[in-house]
Design a protein around this motif. Structure first.
Motif, mmCIF file in Angstrom:
data_model
loop_
_atom_site.group_PDB
_atom_site.id
_atom_site.type_symbol
_atom_site.label_atom_id
_atom_site.label_comp_id
_atom_site.label_asym_id
_atom_site.label_seq_id
_atom_site.Cartn_x
_atom_site.Cartn_y
_atom_site.Cartn_z
ATOM 1 N N THR A 78 0.871 5.930 -16.305
ATOM 2 C CA THR A 78 0.301 5.647 -14.986
ATOM 3 C C THR A 78 -0.514 4.358 -14.999
ATOM 4 O OG1 THR A 78 0.167 8.015 -14.500
ATOM 5 C CG2 THR A 78 -1.136 6.551 -13.114
ATOM 6 N N VAL A 79 -0.361 3.608 -13.929
ATOM 7 C CA VAL A 79 -1.184 2.428 -13.669
ATOM 8 C C VAL A 79 -2.002 2.705 -12.424
ATOM 9 C CG1 VAL A 79 -1.156 -0.002 -12.991
ATOM 10 C CG2 VAL A 79 0.361 0.798 -14.797
ATOM 11 N N TYR A 80 -3.248 2.276 -12.448
ATOM 12 C CA TYR A 80 -4.158 2.516 -11.328
ATOM 13 C C TYR A 80 -4.583 1.203 -10.693
ATOM 14 C CZ TYR A 80 -4.560 6.923 -13.849
ATOM 15 O OH TYR A 80 -4.289 8.102 -14.504
ATOM 16 N N LEU A 81 -4.853 1.283 -9.401
ATOM 17 C CA LEU A 81 -5.471 0.169 -8.695
ATOM 18 C C LEU A 81 -6.677 0.721 -7.952
ATOM 19 C CD1 LEU A 81 -5.236 -2.882 -8.034
ATOM 20 C CD2 LEU A 81 -4.133 -2.191 -5.888
ATOM 21 N N GLN A 82 -7.845 0.442 -8.479
ATOM 22 C CA GLN A 82 -9.082 0.856 -7.819
ATOM 23 C C GLN A 82 -9.438 -0.193 -6.774
ATOM 24 O OE1 GLN A 82 -11.024 3.692 -8.280
ATOM 25 N NE2 GLN A 82 -12.174 2.940 -6.509
ATOM 26 N N THR A 83 -9.498 0.242 -5.535
ATOM 27 C CA THR A 83 -9.790 -0.677 -4.436
ATOM 28 C C THR A 83 -11.140 -0.318 -3.835
ATOM 29 O OG1 THR A 83 -8.682 0.664 -2.738
ATOM 30 C CG2 THR A 83 -7.320 -0.871 -3.957
ATOM 31 N N ASN A 84 -12.089 -1.240 -3.906
ATOM 32 C CA ASN A 84 -13.435 -1.029 -3.397
ATOM 33 C C ASN A 84 -13.731 -1.973 -2.242
ATOM 34 O OD1 ASN A 84 -13.880 0.854 -5.488
ATOM 35 N ND2 ASN A 84 -14.649 -0.756 -6.853
ATOM 36 N N SER A 85 -14.748 -1.642 -1.484
ATOM 37 C CA SER A 85 -15.173 -2.493 -0.364
ATOM 38 C C SER A 85 -13.983 -2.908 0.496
ATOM 39 C CB SER A 85 -15.902 -3.737 -0.893
ATOM 40 O OG SER A 85 -17.012 -3.378 -1.678
ATOM 41 N N LEU A 86 -13.201 -1.938 0.875
ATOM 42 C CA LEU A 86 -11.984 -2.228 1.629
ATOM 43 C C LEU A 86 -12.294 -2.839 2.981
ATOM 44 C CD1 LEU A 86 -9.937 0.900 0.615
ATOM 45 C CD2 LEU A 86 -9.218 -1.472 0.285
ATOM 46 N N LYS A 87 -11.421 -3.730 3.395
ATOM 47 C CA LYS A 87 -11.544 -4.432 4.671
ATOM 48 C C LYS A 87 -10.319 -4.142 5.523
ATOM 49 C CE LYS A 87 -13.770 -8.280 2.216
ATOM 50 N NZ LYS A 87 -13.708 -9.745 1.936
ATOM 51 N N PRO A 88 -10.437 -4.290 6.826
ATOM 52 C CA PRO A 88 -9.259 -4.074 7.687
ATOM 53 C C PRO A 88 -8.063 -4.935 7.267
ATOM 54 C CG PRO A 88 -11.229 -4.124 9.027
ATOM 55 C CD PRO A 88 -11.656 -4.492 7.634
ATOM 56 N N GLU A 89 -8.325 -6.119 6.758
ATOM 57 C CA GLU A 89 -7.221 -6.986 6.338
ATOM 58 C C GLU A 89 -6.534 -6.510 5.059
ATOM 59 O OE1 GLU A 89 -10.370 -7.894 7.081
ATOM 60 O OE2 GLU A 89 -11.063 -9.541 5.773
ATOM 61 N N ASP A 90 -7.058 -5.472 4.428
ATOM 62 C CA ASP A 90 -6.384 -4.860 3.287
ATOM 63 C C ASP A 90 -5.331 -3.855 3.728
ATOM 64 O OD1 ASP A 90 -9.553 -4.805 1.643
ATOM 65 O OD2 ASP A 90 -7.905 -6.199 1.254
ATOM 66 N N THR A 91 -5.251 -3.591 5.011
ATOM 67 C CA THR A 91 -4.259 -2.655 5.526
ATOM 68 C C THR A 91 -2.855 -3.147 5.229
ATOM 69 O OG1 THR A 91 -5.696 -1.842 7.293
ATOM 70 C CG2 THR A 91 -3.316 -1.615 7.620
ATOM 71 N N ALA A 92 -2.075 -2.315 4.562
ATOM 72 C CA ALA A 92 -0.722 -2.697 4.148
ATOM 73 C C ALA A 92 -0.065 -1.517 3.442
ATOM 74 C CB ALA A 92 -0.767 -3.899 3.206
#
Length: 124
Positions: A78-92
């Protein structure tokens, strides 16, 4: 050959965090370099982050470098992507991809295997 399945997406508010997972099948997973890409509506798919087969090197797009962290657990395939401080422009839709060669990790055309994607939606 390797099969990839992403998970962990969802609907969150700006400032929230999500941990995306890319689970792989196949005994040779530890031989593959993994990249995360994303595609927003009406836009081309873009590079987000990548990690080499053993995790000795990681790569990030400039607009996520201080907020996202890529990691892998080869024992769990498994590979992980921890995404913090998300912004509306990260929507995808976020995709993981695999390739053997670890050069030019940001070029999607060089990846051999792709998952089906997981949707991340960030509301303002």
């Amino acid at each position: 050959q390797v099969k990839l399945v992403e998970s962990g997406g969802g609907l969150v508010q700006a400032g929230d965090s999500l941990r995306l997972s890319c689970a792989a099948s196949g005994r040779t997973f530890s031989s593959y370099n993994i990249g995360w890409f994303r595609q927003a509506p009406g836009k081309e798919r873009e590079f987000v982050a990548a990690i080499t087969w053993s995790g000795f090197a990681t790569y990030y797009a400039g607009n996520v470098k201080s907020r996202f962290t890529i990691s892998r657990d080869n024992a769990k395939n498994t590979v992980y992507l921890q995404t913090n401080s998300l912004k509306p422009e990260d929507t995808a839709v976020y995709y993981c991809a695999a390739k053997v060669d670890w050069s030019s990790m940001s070029l999607e055309r060089l990846y051999d295997y792709w998952g089906q994607g997981t949707q991340v939606t960030v509301s303002s």
